[in-house]
Motif scaffolding. Structure first.
Motif, PDB file in Angstrom:
ATOM      1  N   GLY A 251      58.318  11.584   2.317  1.00  0.00           N
ATOM      2  CA  GLY A 251      57.576  12.898   2.081  1.00  0.00           C
ATOM      3  C   GLY A 251      56.586  13.150   3.202  1.00  0.00           C
ATOM      4  O   GLY A 251      55.794  14.371   3.113  1.00  0.00           O
ATOM      5  N   GLU A 252      56.145  12.082   4.056  1.00  0.00           N
ATOM      6  CA  GLU A 252      55.134  12.523   4.935  1.00  0.00           C
ATOM      7  C   GLU A 252      55.804  13.094   6.205  1.00  0.00           C
ATOM      8  O   GLU A 252      57.073  13.133   6.285  1.00  0.00           O
ATOM      9  N   ARG A 253      55.073  13.490   7.165  1.00  0.00           N
ATOM     10  CA  ARG A 253      55.508  14.147   8.350  1.00  0.00           C
ATOM     11  C   ARG A 253      56.205  13.435   9.292  1.00  0.00           C
ATOM     12  O   ARG A 253      55.393  12.203  10.027  1.00  0.00           O
ATOM     13  N   PRO A 254      57.437  13.515   9.620  1.00  0.00           N
ATOM     14  CA  PRO A 254      58.244  12.708  10.319  1.00  0.00           C
ATOM     15  C   PRO A 254      57.653  12.798  11.959  1.00  0.00           C
ATOM     16  O   PRO A 254      57.391  13.904  12.309  1.00  0.00           O
ATOM     17  N   ALA A 255      57.950  11.962  12.848  1.00  0.00           N
ATOM     18  CA  ALA A 255      57.241  11.996  14.190  1.00  0.00           C
ATOM     19  C   ALA A 255      58.366  12.907  14.865  1.00  0.00           C
ATOM     20  O   ALA A 255      57.829  13.275  16.064  1.00  0.00           O
ATOM     21  N   CYS A 256      59.853  13.108  14.504  1.00  0.00           N
ATOM     22  CA  CYS A 256      60.374  13.896  15.409  1.00  0.00           C
ATOM     23  C   CYS A 256      59.956  15.479  15.291  1.00  0.00           C
ATOM     24  O   CYS A 256      60.305  16.353  15.913  1.00  0.00           O
ATOM     25  N   ASP A 257      59.047  15.743  14.431  1.00  0.00           N
ATOM     26  CA  ASP A 257      58.349  17.087  14.304  1.00  0.00           C
ATOM     27  C   ASP A 257      57.337  17.202  15.444  1.00  0.00           C
ATOM     28  O   ASP A 257      57.077  18.433  15.702  1.00  0.00           O
ATOM     29  N   LEU A 258      57.078  16.317  16.150  1.00  0.00           N
ATOM     30  CA  LEU A 258      56.341  16.291  17.301  1.00  0.00           C
ATOM     31  C   LEU A 258      57.332  17.188  18.618  1.00  0.00           C
ATOM     32  O   LEU A 258      56.419  17.491  19.655  1.00  0.00           O
TER      33      LEU A 258
ATOM     34  N   VAL B  98      55.667   5.634  33.492  1.00  0.00           N
ATOM     35  CA  VAL B  98      56.504   6.525  32.146  1.00  0.00           C
ATOM     36  C   VAL B  98      56.639   5.792  30.962  1.00  0.00           C
ATOM     37  O   VAL B  98      57.118   4.510  30.914  1.00  0.00           O
ATOM     38  N   LEU B  99      56.118   6.333  29.740  1.00  0.00           N
ATOM     39  CA  LEU B  99      56.235   5.973  28.483  1.00  0.00           C
ATOM     40  C   LEU B  99      57.597   6.241  27.925  1.00  0.00           C
ATOM     41  O   LEU B  99      58.006   7.170  27.706  1.00  0.00           O
ATOM     42  N   VAL B 100      58.580   5.085  27.581  1.00  0.00           N
ATOM     43  CA  VAL B 100      59.760   5.070  27.122  1.00  0.00           C
ATOM     44  C   VAL B 100      59.671   4.851  25.906  1.00  0.00           C
ATOM     45  O   VAL B 100      59.244   3.633  25.399  1.00  0.00           O
ATOM     46  N   ILE B 101      60.336   5.512  24.828  1.00  0.00           N
ATOM     47  CA  ILE B 101      59.995   5.588  23.398  1.00  0.00           C
ATOM     48  C   ILE B 101      61.636   5.378  22.897  1.00  0.00           C
ATOM     49  O   ILE B 101      62.553   6.135  23.168  1.00  0.00           O
ATOM     50  N   GLY B 102      61.771   4.517  21.717  1.00  0.00           N
ATOM     51  CA  GLY B 102      63.212   4.296  21.177  1.00  0.00           C
ATOM     52  C   GLY B 102      63.146   5.763  20.341  1.00  0.00           C
ATOM     53  O   GLY B 102      62.455   6.057  19.376  1.00  0.00           O
ATOM     54  N   SER B 103      64.473   6.342  20.399  1.00  0.00           N
ATOM     55  CA  SER B 103      64.630   7.550  19.653  1.00  0.00           C
ATOM     56  C   SER B 103      64.676   7.376  18.291  1.00  0.00           C
ATOM     57  O   SER B 103      64.222   8.181  17.320  1.00  0.00           O
TER      58      SER B 103
ATOM     59  N   TRP C 297      62.686   7.921  12.110  1.00  0.00           N
ATOM     60  CA  TRP C 297      62.518   7.243  10.829  1.00  0.00           C
ATOM     61  C   TRP C 297      60.730   7.199  10.587  1.00  0.00           C
ATOM     62  O   TRP C 297      60.554   7.219   9.496  1.00  0.00           O
ATOM     63  N   MET C 298      60.190   6.885  11.522  1.00  0.00           N
ATOM     64  CA  MET C 298      58.803   6.639  11.588  1.00  0.00           C
ATOM     65  C   MET C 298      57.882   8.015  11.189  1.00  0.00           C
ATOM     66  O   MET C 298      58.146   9.179  11.780  1.00  0.00           O
ATOM     67  N   ARG C 299      56.842   7.872  10.609  1.00  0.00           N
ATOM     68  CA  ARG C 299      55.937   8.918  10.399  1.00  0.00           C
ATOM     69  C   ARG C 299      54.969   9.034  11.570  1.00  0.00           C
ATOM     70  O   ARG C 299      54.953   8.224  12.285  1.00  0.00           O
ATOM     71  N   VAL C 300      54.207  10.099  11.892  1.00  0.00           N
ATOM     72  CA  VAL C 300      53.352  10.388  12.868  1.00  0.00           C
ATOM     73  C   VAL C 300      52.458   9.230  13.055  1.00  0.00           C
ATOM     74  O   VAL C 300      52.136   8.553  14.099  1.00  0.00           O
ATOM     75  N   GLY C 301      51.734   8.895  11.834  1.00  0.00           N
ATOM     76  CA  GLY C 301      50.866   7.800  11.832  1.00  0.00           C
ATOM     77  C   GLY C 301      51.348   6.452  12.250  1.00  0.00           C
ATOM     78  O   GLY C 301      50.813   5.601  13.090  1.00  0.00           O
ATOM     79  N   GLU C 302      52.399   6.160  11.966  1.00  0.00           N
ATOM     80  CA  GLU C 302      53.152   4.703  12.335  1.00  0.00           C
ATOM     81  C   GLU C 302      53.663   4.858  13.566  1.00  0.00           C
ATOM     82  O   GLU C 302      53.461   3.731  14.435  1.00  0.00           O
ATOM     83  N   LEU C 303      54.018   5.842  14.249  1.00  0.00           N
ATOM     84  CA  LEU C 303      54.100   6.014  15.636  1.00  0.00           C
ATOM     85  C   LEU C 303      53.263   5.762  16.590  1.00  0.00           C
ATOM     86  O   LEU C 303      53.071   4.954  17.595  1.00  0.00           O
ATOM     87  N   ARG C 304      51.980   6.369  16.250  1.00  0.00           N
ATOM     88  CA  ARG C 304      50.850   6.237  16.639  1.00  0.00           C
ATOM     89  C   ARG C 304      50.312   4.871  16.898  1.00  0.00           C
ATOM     90  O   ARG C 304      49.928   4.133  17.958  1.00  0.00           O
ATOM     91  N   ALA C 305      50.547   4.047  15.463  1.00  0.00           N
ATOM     92  CA  ALA C 305      50.165   2.677  15.745  1.00  0.00           C
ATOM     93  C   ALA C 305      50.806   1.745  16.400  1.00  0.00           C
ATOM     94  O   ALA C 305      50.750   0.937  17.114  1.00  0.00           O
ATOM     95  N   VAL C 306      52.366   2.117  16.357  1.00  0.00           N
ATOM     96  CA  VAL C 306      53.250   1.441  17.110  1.00  0.00           C
ATOM     97  C   VAL C 306      53.240   1.300  18.813  1.00  0.00           C
ATOM     98  O   VAL C 306      53.144   0.500  19.597  1.00  0.00           O
ATOM     99  N   LEU C 307      52.797   2.839  19.332  1.00  0.00           N
ATOM    100  CA  LEU C 307      52.658   2.868  20.491  1.00  0.00           C
ATOM    101  C   LEU C 307      51.292   2.463  21.176  1.00  0.00           C
ATOM    102  O   LEU C 307      51.218   2.406  22.413  1.00  0.00           O
TER     103      LEU C 307
END
Length: 673
Positions: free
Chosen positions: A329-336, A162-167, A172-182
């Motif tokens: 101004g970029e799309r936040p990852a919580c929009d997912l 299971v993938l556990v992600i810090g809420s 705080w992160m944008r979609v691209g940043e979350l993708r890079a961190v994961l």
């Protein structure tokens, strides 16, 4: 990258996994050795080769030993195989509630050429990892796919973790940043699919669960003896494979980092900066903003949204962080997420459960609070509760109320009562020239009130000062007893080093974790203790007596609250991850406050109540510093040193001059409820 052999780190992890399995094999061989020897001796007797009194005695001894060892080994094996491994408390995210997030994770897994995680969950922490939940106690696993290495139809791979992600990352992160961190985290599913690594992990987790089973209290004497033997065997095996398991996990992390280098490498370096920033904002939000609310029986229901506000405020104050605000101004990852508000509320409730020990479900004494109502529902109520406790302790010490000329109720609580009691008798007052010159009218009015308040109370205060040390000792002894329950709490992890695609994450990973991206949500590793250190005790005898009384009163209140929470927890079904009857938080944020800190907080609360009731001040929320007082629309930031001067030196001069300059009337009654 289709096989595990192309990565050196994965090869090292597989060799270490085989070493762990060899420990298991040697343990099995040792358990079967007496039975094998007994079979040989019995076979020799039946064929006429091993005959005689000596061989007969050996057969009896070895046979009895085999009859003892085999059932014991079978029992240990059953417990190791069936004991439920520890599972991190998380908020599950079904695919229908976050289809875009699952789609992003699967696309990233396809690009990395690794199996996709079987599910996604959130944790109220700045961290991300993979967690194996394929054990039968965690629910029925989905049907696994054919193993890539063994070939289709020959062997089946273990269920993907299971993938556990810090809420806080999602908000705080944008979609691209979350993708890079994961990316390096998801890359860890590749080595996890290898049968040897999966089997070694199951064995280590089983041993760890067996130790937990053996340590369960409240058993009968016979069961305690059996559990002691079980725990000894499990710990012995854990010591034998500990180093191999640690190196195996480091090899898995190195392999995952190596595989993830080809995915968004440049963006991942920038995103790791956001990991550290999110950690700082989350830690500040929990300790300064959420903790006061939790102590009042309220839990902020939008903690993750508060991280964005806190970090935005940080970027406004700190010139080094100005560039981070432009990312908003970029799309936040919580929009997912389909319903980010509901997910934020669930994560906020879990954070209160983990870091404060609150109930698992909302109730009359444990209700949510939004940020708009925080100043009135939390800040103002906290001040008035502390002020009421302060006056109750003054009553118990026999301190008389300061007379207020013309007041309808001479016994009403006032700030002057606190100032008069903490003032050292016959101490010269601080000259007004040492502070800002207040308005002449306010100084004249304050001087008149001070003269009227001090005159009748000096004799009584001098008598009580002689008894202060004995009261302080009694208060410390009363506070020490309830504080014993706070010892032995689990300390949170220190902030980790951010890892990018080139480096292995620092520190030995847990047996069930892969590549990690952050640390735990705590900022201290000290144990909570209610008694004050002698070096931290307030300076004057009166301050020491009052601080000890407040400490004892607060300890009694906390003991009653814990008893009530324990009763409520026993009457409700506990979460599956909660294996303990302890109502203390598993990961406390801070040690309990010292006597000096408690006294300073209570005196400050009394000053704030007087400011609100007599000078038109208002309670407010500062995203980085928590509860604050607004005087004339500006934050009162210079109050702390004046309060310290009063409680440490018995000098009320700086505080009285500040009160006069701010238009606060200490002789006026204050509302406590």
């Amino acid at each position: 990258m289709t096989g595990i052999g192309v990565e050196a780190g994965a090869q090292a992890a597989r060799s270490r996994a085989l070493a762990v399995l060899r420990v298991r094999g040697r343990a099995l061989a040792a358990a079967l050795l007496p039975a094998g020897a007994a079979v040989i001796l019995l076979t020799g007797a039946s064929t006429g080769h091993l005959v005689g009194p000596g061989w007969d005695a050996a057969r009896w001894i070895v046979g009895v030993l085999a009859l003892l060892v085999l059932p014991a080994a079978a029992g240990v094996a059953v417990v190791v195989a069936r004991a439920r491994p520890a599972m991190s408390p998380t908020v599950p995210i079904p695919e229908e509630s976050a289809p875009d997030l699952y789609r992003m994770v699967r696309d990233l897994a396809d690009r990395l050429d690794v199996p996709a995680p079987s599910a996604i969950a959130l944790t109220p922490d700045c961290d991300s990892w993979l967690e194996d939940r394929a054990h039968s106690a965690h629910g029925p696993p989905p049907r696994p796919a054919p193993d890539e290495i063994a070939g289709p139809g020959r062997r089946r791979a273990p269920v993907a973790p299971v993938l556990v992600i810090g809420s806080p990352f999602l908000w705080w992160m944008r979609v691209g940043e979350l993708r890079a961190v994961l990316a390096p985290v998801i890359a860890g599913t590749g080595p996890s699919a290898h049968p040897d690594i999966a089997a070694a992990r199951r064995f280590v987790r089983g041993l760890d669960a067996a130790v937990a089973v053996a340590s369960t209290p409240g058993r009968c004497p016979l069961a305690r003896g059996l559990c002691a033997a079980l725990g000894w065997v499990a710990r012995l095996l854990l010591r034998g494979c500990r180093e191999h398991a640690t190196q195996m996990e480091r090899g898995v992390a190195a392999a995952a980092a190596e595989r993830a280098q080809a995915v968004d490498y440049g963006l991942r370096i920038v995103a790791q900066e956001q990991v550290g920033l999110a950690y700082a904002g989350w830690d500040r939000l929990l300790t300064k903003v959420a903790l006061p609310a939790w102590r009042m029986g309220r839990w902020p229901s939008r903690l993750d949204a508060g991280v964005v506000a806190a970090l935005t405020e940080l970027s406004r104050r700190d010139r080094l962080a100005e560039g981070f605000a432009s990312r908003l101004g970029e799309r936040p990852a919580c929009d997912l997420l389909e319903e980010p508000g509901a997910v934020d509320e669930a994560a906020s409730l879990l954070a209160a459960r983990l870091f404060h020990g609150g109930p698992a479900e909302p109730g009359p004494d444990w209700s949510p609070v939004d940020w708009q109502a925080y100043p009135e529902e939390v800040v103002d109520r906290t001040w008035r509760a502390d002020a009421a406790r302060l006056h109750r302790v003054l009553d118990s010490l026999g301190v008389r109320p300061s007379p207020t000329p013309g007041a309808p109720d001479p016994t009403a609580p006032t700030l002057s009562r606190v100032l008069d009691h903490l003032t050292t008798p016959n101490r010269p007052q601080t000259s007004p020239q040492t502070a800002e010159d207040p308005a002449p009218e306010a100084l004249a009015h304050t001087a008149e009130g001070e003269h009227a308040a001090h005159a009748p109370s000096q004799a009584a205060e001098g008598e009580r000062a002689a008894h202060a040390p004995s009261r302080a000792a009694e208060g410390e002894r009363a506070a020490h007893a309830p504080s014993q329950a706070a010892e032995g709490e689990v300390a949170p992890h220190d902030p980790p080093q951010a890892a990018d695609g080139e480096h292995t994450p620092q520190g030995p990973p847990a047996p069930d974790d892969e590549t990690r991206t952050g640390g735990a949500g705590g900022n201290t590793d000290a144990e909570g203790e209610a008694e004050a250190d002698p070096a931290e005790a307030p300076g004057t005898p009166r301050s020491a007596a009052l601080a000890a009384g407040i400490t004892a009163e607060l300890a009694r209140e906390e003991a009653r609250a814990q008893q009530h929470a324990a009763t409520a927890a026993r009457s409700q079904e506990r979460p599956r991850w909660d294996d303990s009857d302890c109502v203390l938080p598993p990961f406390p944020l801070q040690p309990q406050r010292t006597a000096r800190e408690l006294l300073a907080d209570h005196v400050t609360a009394m000053v704030c109540c007087a400011a609100v009731d007599t000078a038109g001040a208002v309670p407010a929320l500062d995203w980085l510093d928590g509860p604050s007082l607004l005087l004339g629309g500006e934050r009162a930031a210079d109050l702390a040193p004046k309060v310290r001067s009063l409680i440490e030196e018995g000098d009320p001069g700086p505080l009285r001059h500040w009160l006069a300059a701010s238009g606060i009337r200490p002789e006026k009654p204050v509302r406590l409820v």
